[in-house]
Write a protein that holds these residues in place. Structure first.
Motif: not given
Length: 326
Positions: A165-183
């Motif tokens: 779970p500690e890896a979440l902040p490295y790909f669940v970010t506001p930028k990833a949400v804005d871009e609707n990232s595939v991650l």
């Protein structure tokens, strides 16, 4: 002084802390000296020599009993040694500053670590165990080079670290949400994090993204409602941005499972209600609050009386026993 044993003695407390910090710093310094002097390497060589039977090595040439298999044992061992030395030396400096905060002999004389060296540390730690890399970033939170490299490593090995779970902040970010990232598509398969970490994803910067919200609700559902009651103020405030009414649905389901959760929820919601004719700034939407209150009260109407009588009965019996003891 009149309180006797209850009096606070700051000098004794500070002296013990200083002595403890100094002893810990000396212990770590001895280990750093032992590691940097090469004695550990000779010990490993002796152990490898003793681990040979009938001309066949019991351990592979590129295997390590703790770190596992490495492509190049000599190079990999040296990189891990340098990482361990850096971390131990940093811990020594931290303990020495804690023991002697006013000392002029600080760490300014140590050579500055280059960005390339930080990247190498991140890759070495991640190769041993990604959790070590995340702990490394937590110890040096202002190091942008370290964080950027760990972010890249997480995103390139995302399928291998779903259980962390500690890896979440490295790909669940506001930028990833804005871009609707595939991650974000990996969230349904991700291990549950702590309640505190899950509540961070309810903030407005994540804009109630469906995949993020679904993960948060899955995490909250995995905990007993009694454990979630401590975070009731945050959950009630999250109703402000609950466009999909997902948080509202969770609160209702949890209220049906736990009487304690239901009553604490009602008390918090009552604190958020206000008259329709008055200023409602800083309050949660009154219509959503009234709906939740009505649902919880109707569902608990029969159980509330039983709960109240049970609590007051225990209180009355305890008071009676106390008075009789007088």
């Amino acid at each position: 002084a009149s309180l006797g044993w209850f009096s606070y003695e700051p000098e004794w407390y500070d002296t013990n802390n200083i002595n403890f910090a100094q002893s810990e710093a000396q212990s770590v310094s001895l280990f750093v000296h032992y590691l940097s002097s090469g004695r550990l390497d000779s010990l490993q060589s002796d152990s490898k020599g003793r681990a040979t039977e009938n001309g066949n090595s019991l351990v592979g040439a590129n295997d390590h009993p703790v770190w596992g298999q490495m492509d190049n044992y000599i190079v990999g061992r040296e990189k891990r040694k340098q990482l361990l030395l850096m971390l131990c030396q940093h811990e020594v400096d931290r303990l020495e500053v804690w023991a002697q905060p006013l000392s002029k002999e600080g760490t300014s004389s140590r050579p500055k670590i280059s960005p390339d060296k930080w990247i190498e540390y991140a890759r070495t730690a991640f190769s041993v165990d990604p959790r070590i890399a995340f702990s490394l970033a937590s110890r040096f939170p202002t190091n942008t080079h370290l964080k950027a490299e760990i972010t890249q490593l997480v995103q390139s090995h995302i399928l291998d670290i779903r259980c962390i779970p500690e890896a979440l902040p490295y790909f669940v970010t506001p930028k990833a949400v804005d871009e609707n990232s595939v991650l974000l598509q990996q969230l349904p398969h991700w291990a549950a994090c702590s309640i505190t970490q899950a509540l961070e994803f309810l903030t407005p910067v994540y804009k109630g993204h469906p995949r993020v919200m679904a993960y948060v609700l899955r995490v909250l559902e995995s905990y007993p409602p009694e454990r979630v009651t401590f975070f009731m103020p945050q959950l009630v405030q999250a109703l402000r941005y609950d466009k999909g009414r997902l948080v509202e649905g969770y609160l209702l389901r949890a209220a049906q499972r736990s009487d304690l959760f239901s009553h604490i929820l009602i008390w918090h919601l009552q604190g958020e209600t206000c008259d329709l004719g008055k200023d409602a700034s800083g309050k949660v939407c009154v219509f959503s609050v009234l709906f939740l209150l009505e649902t919880c009260l109707i569902d608990l109407e029969s159980r509330t009386a039983h709960w109240f009588l049970k609590v007051t009965g225990f209180w009355a019996r305890g008071l009676t026993a106390y008075l009789m003891g007088l």
